[in-house]
Design a protein around this motif. Structure first.
Motif, short mmCIF file in Angstrom:
data_model
loop_
_atom_site.label_atom_id
_atom_site.label_comp_id
_atom_site.label_asym_id
_atom_site.label_seq_id
_atom_site.Cartn_x
_atom_site.Cartn_y
_atom_site.Cartn_z
N SER A 33 0.86 -1.18 0.00
CA SER A 33 0.00 0.00 0.00
C SER A 33 0.90 1.24 0.00
O SER A 33 1.99 1.23 0.59
N ILE A 34 0.43 2.29 -0.67
CA ILE A 34 1.19 3.54 -0.78
C ILE A 34 0.35 4.67 -0.22
O ILE A 34 -0.85 4.78 -0.50
N GLY A 35 1.00 5.49 0.56
CA GLY A 35 0.30 6.64 1.13
C GLY A 35 1.00 7.94 0.80
O GLY A 35 2.22 7.99 0.66
N TRP A 36 0.21 8.99 0.68
CA TRP A 36 0.73 10.35 0.56
C TRP A 36 0.31 11.11 1.82
O TRP A 36 -0.87 11.14 2.18
N PHE A 37 1.31 11.73 2.43
CA PHE A 37 1.09 12.49 3.65
C PHE A 37 1.66 13.88 3.48
O PHE A 37 2.49 14.11 2.60
N VAL A 48 -3.11 12.33 3.37
CA VAL A 48 -3.81 13.00 2.28
C VAL A 48 -4.57 12.00 1.41
O VAL A 48 -5.77 12.16 1.16
N SER A 49 -3.85 10.98 0.96
CA SER A 49 -4.46 9.99 0.08
C SER A 49 -3.65 8.72 0.14
O SER A 49 -2.42 8.76 0.19
N CYS A 50 -4.35 7.59 0.15
CA CYS A 50 -3.66 6.31 0.22
C CYS A 50 -4.29 5.32 -0.76
O CYS A 50 -5.50 5.36 -1.00
N LEU A 51 -3.44 4.46 -1.28
CA LEU A 51 -3.84 3.48 -2.28
C LEU A 51 -3.45 2.10 -1.76
O LEU A 51 -2.27 1.87 -1.47
N GLY A 58 -9.29 -6.31 -5.98
CA GLY A 58 -8.78 -5.09 -6.62
C GLY A 58 -8.03 -4.22 -5.63
O GLY A 58 -7.33 -4.71 -4.76
N SER A 59 -8.19 -2.91 -5.78
CA SER A 59 -7.48 -1.96 -4.94
C SER A 59 -8.45 -0.89 -4.49
O SER A 59 -9.44 -0.61 -5.18
N SER A 60 -8.21 -0.29 -3.35
CA SER A 60 -9.09 0.75 -2.86
C SER A 60 -8.27 1.99 -2.51
O SER A 60 -7.06 1.93 -2.32
N THR A 61 -8.97 3.11 -2.45
CA THR A 61 -8.31 4.38 -2.17
C THR A 61 -9.00 5.09 -1.01
O THR A 61 -10.17 4.85 -0.71
N TYR A 62 -8.23 5.99 -0.41
CA TYR A 62 -8.77 6.85 0.65
C TYR A 62 -8.29 8.26 0.36
O TYR A 62 -7.15 8.47 -0.04
N TYR A 63 -9.19 9.21 0.57
CA TYR A 63 -8.84 10.63 0.44
C TYR A 63 -9.31 11.36 1.70
O TYR A 63 -10.44 11.14 2.15
N ALA A 64 -8.47 12.22 2.20
CA ALA A 64 -8.90 13.10 3.29
C ALA A 64 -9.98 14.03 2.77
O ALA A 64 -9.98 14.42 1.59
N THR A 106 -4.50 -4.40 5.59
CA THR A 106 -5.44 -3.84 6.55
C THR A 106 -6.22 -2.73 5.87
O THR A 106 -5.93 -2.38 4.73
N THR A 107 -7.20 -2.19 6.57
CA THR A 107 -8.07 -1.18 5.96
C THR A 107 -7.27 0.05 5.58
O THR A 107 -6.56 0.62 6.41
N ILE A 108 -7.39 0.46 4.32
CA ILE A 108 -6.57 1.57 3.83
C ILE A 108 -6.90 2.86 4.56
O ILE A 108 -6.02 3.69 4.80
N GLN A 109 -8.16 3.04 4.97
CA GLN A 109 -8.49 4.26 5.70
C GLN A 109 -7.74 4.29 7.03
O GLN A 109 -7.19 5.34 7.41
N ASP A 110 -7.71 3.18 7.75
CA ASP A 110 -6.99 3.14 9.02
C ASP A 110 -5.51 3.41 8.81
O ASP A 110 -4.88 4.14 9.58
N MET A 111 -4.96 2.80 7.75
CA MET A 111 -3.54 3.01 7.48
C MET A 111 -3.25 4.48 7.23
O MET A 111 -2.23 5.01 7.67
N CYS A 112 -4.14 5.12 6.50
CA CYS A 112 -3.90 6.51 6.11
C CYS A 112 -4.11 7.46 7.30
O CYS A 112 -3.30 8.34 7.55
#
Length: 130
Positions: A33-37, A48-51, A58-64, A106-112
């Motif tokens: 998983s990759i995150g931008w902070f 900010v955003s995580c993939l 598949g893959s999921s994304t999170y955005y602040a 793990t959940t991408i939102q939690d990671m981000c």
């Protein structure tokens, strides 16, 4: 050895766009998983955003909330690079931006939200000012 190198930061006027790149080496983007902070002076680091890493679904994304609808995260496996396209930039987007990587499932939102990433880049300054 996992390495992450950010590039693409700079000075941009309000309303403008920038694209940050995170060049990854030492691992496969599919399995991390990759995150931008970002962190502005005097403020806490913000996810900010995580993939998420690729899974059977598949893959999921999170955005602040602060960037939703303006920023887009994407992955180019052939170039071993993750991008953060930033549009409609505002002065409050000014910060040092970091990319991060982690192999956990793990959940991408939690990671981000909780910055649950092991590997970090050195950061790239983004300044939004007229």
């Amino acid at each position: 050895q996992v390495q992450l190198v950010e590039s693409g930061g700079g000075l941009v006027q309000p309303g403008g766009s920038l694209r940050l790149s995170c060049a990854a080496s030492g691992f496969s983007l599919n399995y991390y998983s990759i995150g931008w902070f970002r962190q502005a002076p005097g403020k806490e680091r913000e996810g900010v955003s995580c993939l998420s890493r690729i899974s059977s679904s598949g893959s999921s994304t999170y955005y602040a909330d602060s960037v939703k609808g303006r920023f887009t995260v994407s992955r180019d496996n052939a170039k071993h690079t993750v991008y953060l396209q930033m549009n409609s930039l505002k002065p409050e987007d000014t910060a040092v931006y970091y990319c991060a990587a982690d192999p956990r499932f793990t959940t991408i939102q939690d990671m981000c939200v909780h910055a649950q990433f092991t590997y970090w880049g050195q950061g790239s300054q983004v300044t939004v000012s007229s």
